[in-house]
Design a protein around this motif. Structure first.
Motif, short mmCIF file in Angstrom:
data_model
loop_
_atom_site.label_atom_id
_atom_site.label_comp_id
_atom_site.label_asym_id
_atom_site.label_seq_id
_atom_site.Cartn_x
_atom_site.Cartn_y
_atom_site.Cartn_z
N GLU A 1 -11.24 -32.95 -25.38
CA GLU A 1 -11.66 -34.25 -24.87
C GLU A 1 -12.92 -34.73 -25.57
O GLU A 1 -13.75 -33.93 -25.97
N THR A 2 -13.05 -36.04 -25.67
CA THR A 2 -14.29 -36.61 -26.20
C THR A 2 -15.34 -36.60 -25.11
O THR A 2 -15.11 -37.13 -24.02
N PRO A 3 -16.49 -35.97 -25.39
CA PRO A 3 -17.52 -35.90 -24.34
C PRO A 3 -18.00 -37.30 -23.96
O PRO A 3 -18.08 -38.19 -24.80
N ASN A 4 -18.30 -37.45 -22.69
CA ASN A 4 -18.68 -38.77 -22.15
C ASN A 4 -19.92 -39.37 -22.76
O ASN A 4 -19.99 -40.56 -23.00
N ASP A 5 -20.91 -38.51 -22.99
CA ASP A 5 -22.22 -39.06 -23.35
C ASP A 5 -22.40 -39.27 -24.85
O ASP A 5 -23.50 -39.56 -25.30
N ALA A 6 -21.31 -39.13 -25.61
CA ALA A 6 -21.45 -39.30 -27.06
C ALA A 6 -20.94 -40.68 -27.46
O ALA A 6 -19.76 -40.98 -27.35
N GLU A 7 -21.86 -41.53 -27.93
CA GLU A 7 -21.49 -42.91 -28.23
C GLU A 7 -20.89 -43.07 -29.61
O GLU A 7 -19.96 -43.82 -29.81
N VAL A 8 -21.47 -42.41 -30.61
CA VAL A 8 -21.01 -42.65 -31.99
C VAL A 8 -20.04 -41.55 -32.42
O VAL A 8 -20.03 -40.45 -31.87
N ILE A 9 -19.25 -41.86 -33.42
CA ILE A 9 -18.16 -40.97 -33.81
C ILE A 9 -18.68 -39.63 -34.33
O ILE A 9 -18.11 -38.58 -34.03
N SER A 10 -19.78 -39.64 -35.06
CA SER A 10 -20.29 -38.37 -35.60
C SER A 10 -20.74 -37.46 -34.46
O SER A 10 -20.51 -36.25 -34.48
N HIS A 11 -21.37 -38.04 -33.46
CA HIS A 11 -21.81 -37.25 -32.32
C HIS A 11 -20.61 -36.67 -31.59
O HIS A 11 -20.55 -35.48 -31.27
N GLN A 12 -19.59 -37.52 -31.36
CA GLN A 12 -18.37 -37.06 -30.69
C GLN A 12 -17.72 -35.92 -31.46
O GLN A 12 -17.36 -34.90 -30.90
N LEU A 13 -17.57 -36.13 -32.78
CA LEU A 13 -16.84 -35.13 -33.58
C LEU A 13 -17.65 -33.85 -33.77
O LEU A 13 -17.08 -32.76 -33.85
N MET A 14 -18.97 -33.97 -33.84
CA MET A 14 -19.79 -32.75 -33.97
C MET A 14 -19.69 -31.90 -32.70
O MET A 14 -19.67 -30.68 -32.76
N LEU A 15 -19.63 -32.58 -31.55
CA LEU A 15 -19.43 -31.83 -30.31
C LEU A 15 -18.01 -31.27 -30.26
O LEU A 15 -17.81 -30.08 -29.98
#
Lengths: 571, 571
Positions: B13-27
């Motif tokens: 799942e994409t974490p809720n608190d990650a706004e930008v794509i790099s943040h989402q994908l790094m998590l």
């Protein structure tokens, strides 16, 4: 590297505020500079050494199967609250608040952060074992930072933390780390000893410190002349040697007016301290009613009590506490003249050291002011409760592993491996599912190397009156080439450039000293900086087809053919 | 690396608190985890990428002749007092006290520390130029940290500081750094642009930012379709195009009741905004008597005022400040209906943009409420003081270097090079002796790369709906080998092991996915993690002597012979 493009910051004078040799030489060789108390900037010369240590540590950690991570220097105080260390840790733990008034600490170590990470990421025993490491800045707010980077406030650590399903798995990784550390310090070119260490209050089950041997070391290391055995002096077992001979002398009271110490008594009686016992009256653990018993310890007159060993005895209070004047009076004991005679009968616990237990016909206090007794013998004259290992080992003691005898040298601790057990995983609730589907608390190990400290320790072990003598693997440059009169003689400079290019192509880390300085200045700089190999290119050598070579430990330079030179460089 | 010995921490799942794509994908790819607001731990997957970036940056900095140093994260506040930044810097500068109550800061940058070092170590112009760099942890207490490591509080910077005898030497090192940065970002495999940047309040003379182009970038970059020209939109020159045609229309007053904006007026009059001018009434610098003049700026109706350009005009106050209602009244000006007619005659300074200066027969305010004028022409109807470049460039404008036209794309700033001049050396008194034996203040440059930020920027530029698409040079692993049904088919596992050993021996960074997971899980993990090459080893392929290969950007897998496979890996 061309010296003309490098920062030389050598100092002729020894700086006033540098107490230890490594600190002096790191300043003099232009490796570090103080920014503030306990804070050092690493100049290019020092950074080259630091990065070589760093690379060897990283390579060997990767080879061991450990996984590199990188955790923040700043850590939320709440995590340290969970482990209990926010309260327990002294003012060395630097606490601060961010702009939103949230409390943080500057990490002196990362058990809390990694355990937090593990409890969130690890789900199953199948993921174990895992060993995470990082090479990272730490901060410990030392009250009196000193000895340069040996005891600085900001420093670089390689810290690693392993996670396991059981003790057997921990032991396996622990053994791998033991071997990895041995390989690291061997590759660094250091004379070191892995020593058994006290697990102290952390309460883990096994621990080894890695010490670089150096006269200036802060720790005494006991090691065998004939085996791998090595331990901190306070940890080394003093084994029982010999058997008690039968009594031959009669018990005799002698006057020893005002002779209270063993040294005084033995001199007064013209006897050997080895043939006497000394008393140490300490407290036992208090019982439920608050009553604190007195325990009498007896050691051979020439031996030292080892607090850590004593504290392990269940009838002795920890931390070790001497009996009060009042307690002595209650039991009719006389400080300075106390002997074992009659103490058990008075209801005291009497614990005697192994070496004291094999004495016969010895000298002891007579439990009367200004009186001692000679010809004292156990059982006949004095009962005891128990024989126990109470003393520090001394040189010449047999090694506990039965091979060789004990030698004692000083060491600098540069590494530490530790079986943590469940201290942190329990406190932070780091559990995974077991094979049976039920959650269990993981077992942990931790493994540290003081990367910046290694640099200082290497110098403490390797120097002479001219400066540092680097082990080849961590020298800032392996080879220095000095063209003579380079600014007047294009021929020497040209030959130096050719050799410089050739050695670089072969993978050597070479310094071409093209500075416009007198040869004497260059030579003393290069010796101070500890460059292992020095090659001087002069007119005469060029005519003769030879190179003037001097190894850093050589007394004299010698003229070598090219082949001979190349052979020297591989030494 | 065997996947079974690695930490996979991928998330579906994409974490809720990650706004930008790099943040989402790094998590999601298990590269980082949040420790606290703006603080991230790098997991093994992320650390592998980070260390590859680190290594390329270090290699290229060394190649450039820069000397690596290592300075403390904690810095004494006194140094920041000397530069004046202790007061100037906002709450992003984290201030704290040590156990002895001495004030310190967590370094967001190291100008003060390196200038202090330089003033102590540098004695003569002969030592210059020198360029020092470090790769090191920084801290900036962002009020609202976000976008993961893109705008975190703790981050890793490569920062470098150069010292020079004069501007020519600074320019030389600056050019070397420009080339070095270009080589670094090229080796990292990123689509980037070096762009001219504003030197802002630091007051240096030249500055370039290096931007990774990505739709999610925070900055607008103007660059030429046909040359290397690139600049921040606010920095790009809007060149004069065309000549003013002669007047053909008569000056005519028209009623424009309540039509105050250009859009309203043009719609009302059915005219093109490009054929109109708009007024911006701002303040000039106050004179000695405290009198503040009003300056009228005129731009073409469809253009935007560029504050930074305007502030560079000596008759315009910086920072740009609009005239007050009171000032407008004093000059009888009517907001919304202001035109250039008669203003110079009233004693106002009138500065018109280049594009506005070539208009003829245009629409302008009539300096009367609810009235505009058409057929306005410069000189005939309205005088002006000066033509000046006042506006932002727009797409289609000619490139200032005369080659091609302007395109605008968004970029993420990952590097910055800057000619500092003597700002810090003057404040801290960093002087050396010149050739004439007299001390002079050294000239400085500074050069930064956001190492952790580069990782995020690389992802912002390279991803698809399946996950990250790493450039080969910084992928956590270059190749993944997946044996099908490895737990049932020893044959595929054996072939996978053989290939794994072979590719490793050839220097590839290989992941052997020996996890006991379904192929679908492995495939989506590998795609999420962005591994450039995937090789599947199955029974069929073994029979046919082929390997199933899929590049991360390929739509379909293909069956390749060994030779074809090896050729793909070198792509």
């Amino acid at each position: 590297m061309r010296a003309s493009r490098f920062l030389f910051a050598t100092l002729r004078e020894t700086p006033n505020d540098a107490e230890v040799i490594s600190h002096q030489l790191m300043l003099r060789a232009g490796m570090i500079r103080k920014l503030a108390s306990g804070l050092y900037s690493w100049l290019p010369m020092g950074t080259r050494v630091l990065k070589k240590v760093d690379a060897i540590v990283r390579e060997e950690m990767n080879r061991s199967g450990a996984l590199e991570v990188f955790m923040p220097v700043t850590q939320p105080a709440a995590l340290w609250g969970e482990s209990g260390r926010y309260e327990q840790y002294g003012p060395e733990l630097l606490r601060f608040k961010d702009r939103h008034d949230n409390p943080f600490v500057l990490g002196p170590t990362h058990e809390e952060v990694i355990t937090d990470l593990a409890r969130n990421e690890l789900k199953s025993y199948k993921q174990l074992p895992l060993n995470f490491y990082q090479i990272q800045t730490k901060f410990r707010d030392e009250i009196r930072p000193r000895f340069g980077v040996m005891r600085s406030r900001e420093f670089i650590m390689k810290d690693a933390y392993s996670f396991h399903a059981d003790q057997a798995s921990l032991q396996e990784t622990y053994d791998v780390m033991y071997d990895t550390y041995s390989r690291i310090f061997t590759r660094l070119g250091l004379d070191f000893r892995p020593v058994q260490a006290d697990t102290g209050s952390i309460g883990g089950s096994a621990s080894h410190e890695f010490h670089v041997l150096a006269a200036s070391g802060e720790d005494d290391i006991a090691f065998s002349t004939e085996s791998d055995f090595a331990a901190n002096v306070e940890m080394a077992e003093a084994v029982l040697v010999g058997e008690r001979a039968s009594a031959t002398q009669a018990y005799t009271l002698v006057d020893t007016p005002n002779q209270k110490t063993i040294a005084d008594v033995c001199q007064f009686l013209n006897s050997d301290a080895k043939q006497s016992v000394k008393a140490l009256l300490v407290q036992g653990p208090s019982d439920e009613k608050g009553h604190t018993p007195v325990v009498a310890l007896f050691l051979r007159g020439d031996h030292e009590l080892n607090d850590i060993k004593a504290e392990k005895h269940p009838l002795i209070a920890a931390p070790l506490t001497f009996a009060t004047e009042e307690q002595l009076q209650q039991h009719g004991l006389t400080a300075g003249f106390c002997g074992p005679q009659g103490l058990v009968e008075k209801g005291l616990t009497v614990i005697i050291d192994r070496a004291a237990s094999v004495l016969s016909d010895f000298v002891a206090g007579a439990n009367e002011v200004d009186k001692h007794a000679t010809g004292v013998n156990w059982d006949r004259d004095a009962k005891f409760t128990e024989v126990f290992d109470l003393r520090n080992v001394v040189e010449g003691d047999p090694s506990p592993d039965g091979k060789g005898t004990i030698q004692i040298k000083r060491g600098i601790e540069v590494g530490h491996i530790f079986q943590l057990g469940t201290k942190y995983s329990e406190a932070l609730g780091c559990k995974v599912l077991g094979e049976d589907g039920k959650p269990f608390t993981v077992t942990m190990g931790c493994y540290g190397i003081g990367v910046t400290r290694v640099v200082a320790a290497a110098i403490e072990q390797n120097f002479d009156d001219k400066g540092i003598i680097w082990p080849k693997a961590i020298a800032p440059f392996e080879v220095a080439i000095v063209p003579m009169n380079a600014h007047k003689s294009p021929r020497t400079l040209e030959a130096a450039e050719t050799l410089y290019a050739e050695l670089q192509a072969q993978g050597y880390d070479v310094l071409l000293d093209d500075r416009n300085e007198r040869p004497g200045v260059k030579f003393s700089d290069l010796e101070l900086m500890g460059i292992p190999h020095r090659i001087v290119i002069g007119e005469k050598g060029l005519d003769a087809g030879t190179f003037e070579y001097k190894g850093r430990r050589d007394a004299e330079a010698s003229n070598l053919s090219k082949d001979e030179l190349m052979a020297q460089l591989t030494r």
